[in-house]
Design a protein around this motif. Structure first.
Motif, PDB file in Angstrom:
ATOM      1  N   LYS A 174      16.468  66.049 -33.638  1.00 35.97           N
ATOM      2  CA  LYS A 174      17.119  65.481 -32.444  1.00 35.97           C
ATOM      3  C   LYS A 174      17.095  63.955 -32.461  1.00 35.97           C
ATOM      4  N   PHE A 175      16.317  63.391 -33.382  1.00 28.99           N
ATOM      5  CA  PHE A 175      16.174  61.937 -33.449  1.00 28.99           C
ATOM      6  C   PHE A 175      17.539  61.316 -33.736  1.00 28.99           C
ATOM      7  N   TYR A 176      17.903  60.288 -32.987  1.00 31.60           N
ATOM      8  CA  TYR A 176      19.227  59.681 -33.196  1.00 31.60           C
ATOM      9  C   TYR A 176      19.334  59.173 -34.627  1.00 31.60           C
ATOM     10  N   GLY A 177      20.546  59.116 -35.125  1.00 31.40           N
ATOM     11  CA  GLY A 177      20.754  58.616 -36.483  1.00 31.40           C
ATOM     12  C   GLY A 177      21.859  57.587 -36.497  1.00 31.40           C
ATOM     13  N   VAL A 178      21.613  56.471 -37.151  1.00 31.33           N
ATOM     14  CA  VAL A 178      22.655  55.452 -37.299  1.00 31.33           C
ATOM     15  C   VAL A 178      22.571  54.910 -38.721  1.00 31.33           C
ATOM     16  N   SER A 179      23.715  54.752 -39.367  1.00 30.99           N
ATOM     17  CA  SER A 179      23.753  54.021 -40.627  1.00 30.99           C
ATOM     18  C   SER A 179      25.127  53.422 -40.802  1.00 30.99           C
ATOM     19  N   LYS A 180      25.217  52.462 -41.697  1.00 33.70           N
ATOM     20  CA  LYS A 180      26.486  51.803 -41.954  1.00 33.70           C
ATOM     21  C   LYS A 180      27.418  52.700 -42.777  1.00 33.70           C
ATOM     22  N   HIS A 230      15.520  45.711 -49.468  1.00 25.99           N
ATOM     23  CA  HIS A 230      16.772  46.180 -50.054  1.00 25.99           C
ATOM     24  C   HIS A 230      16.753  47.703 -50.089  1.00 25.99           C
ATOM     25  N   ALA A 231      17.921  48.330 -49.888  1.00 23.48           N
ATOM     26  CA  ALA A 231      17.955  49.790 -49.801  1.00 23.48           C
ATOM     27  C   ALA A 231      18.945  50.395 -50.786  1.00 23.48           C
ATOM     28  N   ALA A 232      18.804  51.709 -50.969  1.00 24.30           N
ATOM     29  CA  ALA A 232      19.616  52.436 -51.949  1.00 24.30           C
ATOM     30  C   ALA A 232      21.094  52.479 -51.584  1.00 24.30           C
ATOM     31  N   ASN A 286      22.854  49.834 -50.601  1.00 20.60           N
ATOM     32  CA  ASN A 286      23.314  48.439 -50.602  1.00 20.60           C
ATOM     33  C   ASN A 286      23.106  47.749 -49.261  1.00 20.60           C
ATOM     34  N   TYR A 287      22.323  48.376 -48.391  1.00 19.75           N
ATOM     35  CA  TYR A 287      21.990  47.758 -47.116  1.00 19.75           C
ATOM     36  C   TYR A 287      20.796  46.852 -47.373  1.00 19.75           C
ATOM     37  N   SER A 288      20.696  45.777 -46.597  1.00 16.05           N
ATOM     38  CA  SER A 288      19.488  44.967 -46.686  1.00 16.05           C
ATOM     39  C   SER A 288      19.273  44.284 -45.353  1.00 16.05           C
ATOM     40  N   SER A 315      15.663  62.965 -45.191  1.00 16.45           N
ATOM     41  CA  SER A 315      16.652  62.155 -45.899  1.00 16.45           C
ATOM     42  C   SER A 315      17.450  61.268 -44.939  1.00 16.45           C
ATOM     43  N   ALA A 316      17.869  61.842 -43.816  1.00 14.95           N
ATOM     44  CA  ALA A 316      18.694  61.091 -42.858  1.00 14.95           C
ATOM     45  C   ALA A 316      17.939  59.898 -42.279  1.00 14.95           C
ATOM     46  N   HIS A 317      16.609  59.962 -42.311  1.00 14.61           N
ATOM     47  CA  HIS A 317      15.828  58.889 -41.710  1.00 14.61           C
ATOM     48  C   HIS A 317      15.142  58.012 -42.752  1.00 14.61           C
ATOM     49  N   GLY A 318      15.594  58.139 -44.017  1.00 15.97           N
ATOM     50  CA  GLY A 318      15.202  57.136 -44.992  1.00 15.97           C
ATOM     51  C   GLY A 318      14.371  57.567 -46.184  1.00 15.97           C
ATOM     52  N   ALA A 363      11.210  56.270 -48.341  1.00 15.48           N
ATOM     53  CA  ALA A 363      10.416  55.352 -47.532  1.00 15.48           C
ATOM     54  C   ALA A 363      11.308  54.456 -46.691  1.00 15.48           C
ATOM     55  N   ARG A 364      10.840  54.139 -45.482  1.00 15.41           N
ATOM     56  CA  ARG A 364      11.587  53.242 -44.612  1.00 15.41           C
ATOM     57  C   ARG A 364      10.634  52.248 -43.973  1.00 15.41           C
ATOM     58  N   LEU A 365      11.207  51.155 -43.495  1.00 14.13           N
ATOM     59  CA  LEU A 365      10.384  50.164 -42.815  1.00 14.13           C
ATOM     60  C   LEU A 365      10.283  50.494 -41.327  1.00 14.13           C
ATOM     61  N   TYR A 408      14.771  45.708 -32.899  1.00 16.42           N
ATOM     62  CA  TYR A 408      15.738  46.806 -32.873  1.00 16.42           C
ATOM     63  C   TYR A 408      15.769  47.613 -34.185  1.00 16.42           C
ATOM     64  N   GLY A 409      16.272  48.839 -34.080  1.00 14.63           N
ATOM     65  CA  GLY A 409      16.316  49.793 -35.194  1.00 14.63           C
ATOM     66  C   GLY A 409      16.931  49.246 -36.465  1.00 14.63           C
ATOM     67  N   MET A 410      17.914  48.374 -36.288  1.00 16.08           N
ATOM     68  CA  MET A 410      18.598  47.707 -37.396  1.00 16.08           C
ATOM     69  C   MET A 410      17.679  47.259 -38.530  1.00 16.08           C
ATOM     70  N   LYS A 411      16.513  46.690 -38.163  1.00 16.61           N
ATOM     71  CA  LYS A 411      15.618  46.142 -39.189  1.00 16.61           C
ATOM     72  C   LYS A 411      14.655  47.190 -39.728  1.00 16.61           C
ATOM     73  N   HIS A 412      14.769  48.425 -39.244  1.00 10.20           N
ATOM     74  CA  HIS A 412      13.931  49.509 -39.758  1.00 10.20           C
ATOM     75  C   HIS A 412      14.626  50.100 -40.984  1.00 10.20           C
ATOM     76  N   VAL A 413      14.673  49.309 -42.042  1.00  9.27           N
ATOM     77  CA  VAL A 413      15.484  49.635 -43.220  1.00  9.27           C
ATOM     78  C   VAL A 413      15.073  50.975 -43.833  1.00  9.27           C
ATOM     79  N   LYS A 414      16.074  51.846 -44.014  1.00  6.56           N
ATOM     80  CA  LYS A 414      15.829  53.171 -44.600  1.00  6.56           C
ATOM     81  C   LYS A 414      16.097  53.129 -46.107  1.00  6.56           C
ATOM     82  N   TRP A 415      15.617  54.138 -46.824  1.00  7.99           N
ATOM     83  CA  TRP A 415      15.875  54.278 -48.273  1.00  7.99           C
ATOM     84  C   TRP A 415      15.517  53.009 -49.033  1.00  7.99           C
ATOM     85  N   ILE A 416      14.360  52.412 -48.704  1.00  6.46           N
ATOM     86  CA  ILE A 416      13.974  51.138 -49.344  1.00  6.46           C
ATOM     87  C   ILE A 416      13.786  51.328 -50.846  1.00  6.46           C
TER      88      ILE A 416
HETATM   89  N1  LIG Z   1      19.395  51.499 -45.651  1.00 10.47           N
HETATM   90  C1  LIG Z   1      19.781  51.482 -44.351  1.00 10.47           C
HETATM   91  N2  LIG Z   1      18.850  51.359 -43.405  1.00 10.47           N
HETATM   92  C2  LIG Z   1      19.207  51.343 -42.094  1.00 10.47           C
HETATM   93  C3  LIG Z   1      20.558  51.420 -41.700  1.00 10.47           C
HETATM   94  C4  LIG Z   1      21.534  51.560 -42.742  1.00 10.47           C
HETATM   95  O1  LIG Z   1      22.743  51.651 -42.508  1.00 10.47           O
HETATM   96  N3  LIG Z   1      21.105  51.595 -44.049  1.00 10.47           N
HETATM   97  N4  LIG Z   1      20.889  51.381 -40.364  1.00 10.47           N
HETATM   98  C5  LIG Z   1      19.907  50.754 -39.462  1.00 10.47           C
HETATM   99  C6  LIG Z   1      20.192  50.960 -38.044  1.00 10.47           C
HETATM  100  S1  LIG Z   1      21.494  50.063 -37.394  1.00 10.47           S
HETATM  101  C7  LIG Z   1      19.380  51.710 -37.225  1.00 10.47           C
HETATM  102  S2  LIG Z   1      19.598  51.739 -35.556  1.00 10.47           S
HETATM  103  C8  LIG Z   1      18.290  52.529 -37.792  1.00 10.47           C
HETATM  104  C9  LIG Z   1      18.420  53.959 -37.351  1.00 10.47           C
HETATM  105  O2  LIG Z   1      17.413  54.745 -37.897  1.00 10.47           O
HETATM  106  P1  LIG Z   1      17.461  56.328 -37.709  1.00 10.47           P
HETATM  107  O3  LIG Z   1      18.797  56.791 -38.256  1.00 10.47           O
HETATM  108  O4  LIG Z   1      16.313  56.875 -38.452  1.00 10.47           O
HETATM  109  O5  LIG Z   1      17.374  56.566 -36.226  1.00 10.47           O
HETATM  110  O6  LIG Z   1      18.269  52.475 -39.208  1.00 10.47           O
HETATM  111  C10 LIG Z   1      18.493  51.194 -39.746  1.00 10.47           C
HETATM  112  N5  LIG Z   1      18.218  51.242 -41.158  1.00 10.47           N
END
Ligand SMILES: Nc1nc2c(c(=O)[nH]1)N[C@H]1C(S)=C(S)[C@@H](COP(=O)(O)O)O[C@H]1N2
Ligand SMILES: [Mo]
Length: 562
Positions: A279-285, A371-373, A375-377, A403-406, A409-411, A417-425
């Motif tokens: 149920k955890f929200y998910g956002v990615s580029k 940096h993430a898998a 190409n997000y950083s 997988s959806a949450h990184g 490993a994720r930060l 804000y969530g933006m800086k919680h970089v997923k797939w580091i």
């Molecule tokens: N590698 C990567 N990390 C990312 C993102 C992304 O697009 N790529 N989106 C960020 C954004 S905008 C948010 S709000 C959070 C969301 O984390 P969640 O999907 O686990 O809730 O991840 C962040 N980490």
């Protein structure tokens, strides 16, 4: 009139229809390859480029009207566009192929040779690799993409050849149908033959119109449905009320209120304190697909301005000492009252411990880049990186990071804000520059501290409640790493505020559940909520949209009691 298409128009129309059909199939193959073997996805590349270069006001407008679904619409529109480009290629090919004098491309019936398809594939391959992808900023044959040049070349070749051969097949099939139709027509009168020709052309035209209209219809329908369900994020709609809230606003209360902790009844629609992983929200580029990282071959490198750069396998990382913490995440693009906020129990390695393994940090270092898998950083300040609650998380609610949450490993960087919680580091780099991450290049805030927010989960906006029956007003309040001391609700347009009961939070980094008992009289009610943090700062009533540094304003819901 001969059996094979003789006019330019007819050739173009037949080529386009064949190109469209082949293009739809080739597009499906491309998406399949991208989802399975990690091939390149052209719509994804173009979509990212558009999102990056969109003027900010337009981006903000789209974001407000479409919400988080904006990227999906963009993706669908580009998909349709890609099919139309394939159609255009087919039409032009059929129109121009006979001008190439160095070969025999067609037989007497008008059928195209399969070599034409391979030629078309080669031209498309060169065009996408050398012109299209570099124009989207993805580099020659996707050199800048995580997909890699080899898989890009390969998946483009497969897609191109599939398109080329399918195009010839479709073209020849359409020719055969036309031949059959005209053979039948020869038996009939000239008048009916003309009719048939017209019918066929009408059929082509209708086909294209139907495809276009259904695409538009689907987009419009999703637009309407999306807009209707996105109605939870409302601030005060009455300008007079809004200005009186702003006038009466007192930014700080000292000493700060003492939290009114107590029992919070579980009522329907109130968020559960811990959000389950699904149920955890998910956002990615990423428009179509997020990366699926293979933990077995993954490694995390730590380098830049450090004495001893190193890298770790997944096994080595997970063998390091970990700690647990509860933390709520909120997306910077969350509207007031919005759904992009969730809470979990995380487990991971303190980032400062990882940095310590890299030895002395060289003088002048200011930031840490993740940096993430995909190409997000993004980057955080070195001081933030050294805080004990900034961690590289590997578990979420007791499970391996989904997988959806990184995964792997994720930060986690509380207070931001969530933006800086970089997923797939994949790579942590210490730098001495003011690095700007993916969203910062689009004008979003770089420091990005969480703005205090509170949300009414129940009653829902626009619903009916039973008059004179005891019920609860309840929801959540969140202020990054500043905690919540008080939540207040007003039922009279901000003249009087009633204190809510707070559930003692799971940590200093999470949201707080709050509740107010309520027995509504018959009639319309407008409920406003606001929060105060542990330092006595009062949530601002000033309305701001998410861009550039997060939304603000008081969440307000209207209900009718009868
Ligand atoms: N590698 C990567 N990390 C990312 C993102 C992304 O697009 N790529 N989106 C960020 C954004 S905008 C948010 S709000 C959070 C969301 O984390 P969640 O999907 O686990 O809730 O991840 C962040 N980490
Ligand atoms: Mo986000």
């Amino acid at each position: 009139m001969g059996p094979s298409p003789t006019t330019q128009k007819e050739r173009f129309a037949r080529g386009s229809l064949a190109g469209l059909l082949a293009g739809i199939l080739a597009t499906l193959i491309m998406l399949l390859l991208s989802l399975t073997i990690g091939g390149v996805s052209l719509p994804e590349a173009l979509g990212s480029a558009i999102a990056q270069f969109l003027p900010l006001p337009l981006f903000d407008y789209l974001h407000q009207t479409l919400g988080g679904d904006a990227k999906h619409y963009l993706f669908y529109i580009i998909l349709v566009g890609q099919c139309l480009v394939f159609a255009l290629f087919g039409g032009l090919c059929n129109l121009l192929i006979d001008r190439l004098k160095f070969g025999q491309w067609r037989d007497e019936q008008g059928d195209l040779q399969y070599s034409v398809g391979l030629m078309l594939a080669f031209v498309l391959w060169l065009f996408t690799g050398l012109i299209f992808l570099p124009l989207t900023g993805s580099g020659i044959f996707g050199a800048q993409l995580s997909t890699g040049v080899m898989s890009t070349m390969l998946s483009l070749a497969i897609t191109g050849i599939a398109y080329g051969l399918l195009f010839i097949f479709m073209h020849n099939w359409l020719t055969w149908r036309a031949l059959k139709a005209s053979a039948n027509a020869d038996l009939e009168t000239d008048a009916t033959f003309l009719d048939k020709q017209q019918q066929r052309r009408a059929f082509l035209r209708n086909g294209i119109v139907v495809v276009g209209l259904s695409a538009l219809g689907v987009a419009a329908w999703r637009f309407i449905v999306g807009a209707a369900s996105g109605g939870s994020g409302a601030t005060t709609r009455d300008p007079q009320l809004q200005s009186s809230l702003v006038d009466k606003y007192q930014a700080k209360i000292s000493p700060p209120p003492v939290p009114n902790y107590g029992e919070v009844q579980s009522v329907a629609d109130l968020s559960s304190e811990i959000t389950s992983n699904d149920k955890f929200y998910g956002v990615s580029k990423n428009l179509a697909s997020d990366p699926t990282v293979d933990g077995g071959s993954w490694s995390l490198s730590v380098d830049g301005l450090v004495a001893q750069p190193f890298s770790l396998t997944y096994k080595e990382l997970t063998a390091l000492p970990t700690h647990e913490q509860y933390e709520t995440l909120m997306c910077i693009s969350n509207e007031v009252g919005g759904e992009y906020m969730s809470n979990a129990r995380w487990e991971g390695i303190a980032l400062k411990d990882l940095l310590q393994k890299a030895g002395d940090i060289k003088p002048g270092a200011t930031k840490v880049v993740l940096h993430a898998a995909d190409n997000y950083s993004d980057s955080i300040h070195l001081s933030k990186a050294l805080e004990p609650t900034t961690m590289v998380a590997i578990k979420m609610n007791g499970q391996t990071l989904p997988s959806a949450h990184g995964y792997p490993a994720r930060l986690l960087v509380p207070g931001i804000y969530g933006m800086k919680h970089v997923k797939w580091i994949t790579h942590i780099e210490i730098v001495n520059t003011d690095y700007k991450g993916y969203w910062q290049q689009n004008g979003w805030s770089d420091p990005a501290p969480v703005k205090m927010t509170s949300r009414i989960d129940t009653p829902r906006d626009g619903t009916k409640v039973t008059a004179n029956k005891p019920t609860y007003i309840a929801g959540v309040a969140f202020s990054g790493n500043k905690g919540i001391s008080q939540v207040e609700v007003s039922l009279d347009g901000g003249k009087q505020w009633q204190k809510a009961v707070l559930k003692r939070p799971l940590s200093a980094l999470t949201w707080v559940l709050w509740e107010v008992p309520w027995q509504p009289q018959a009639g319309n009610h407008s409920i406003i909520v606001r929060a105060i943090d542990l330092q006595g700062n009062v949530q601002t009533p000033q309305i701001a949209s998410p861009l550039p540094d997060g939304s603000s304003g008081y969440h307000t819901v209207s209900v009718n009691a009868s």
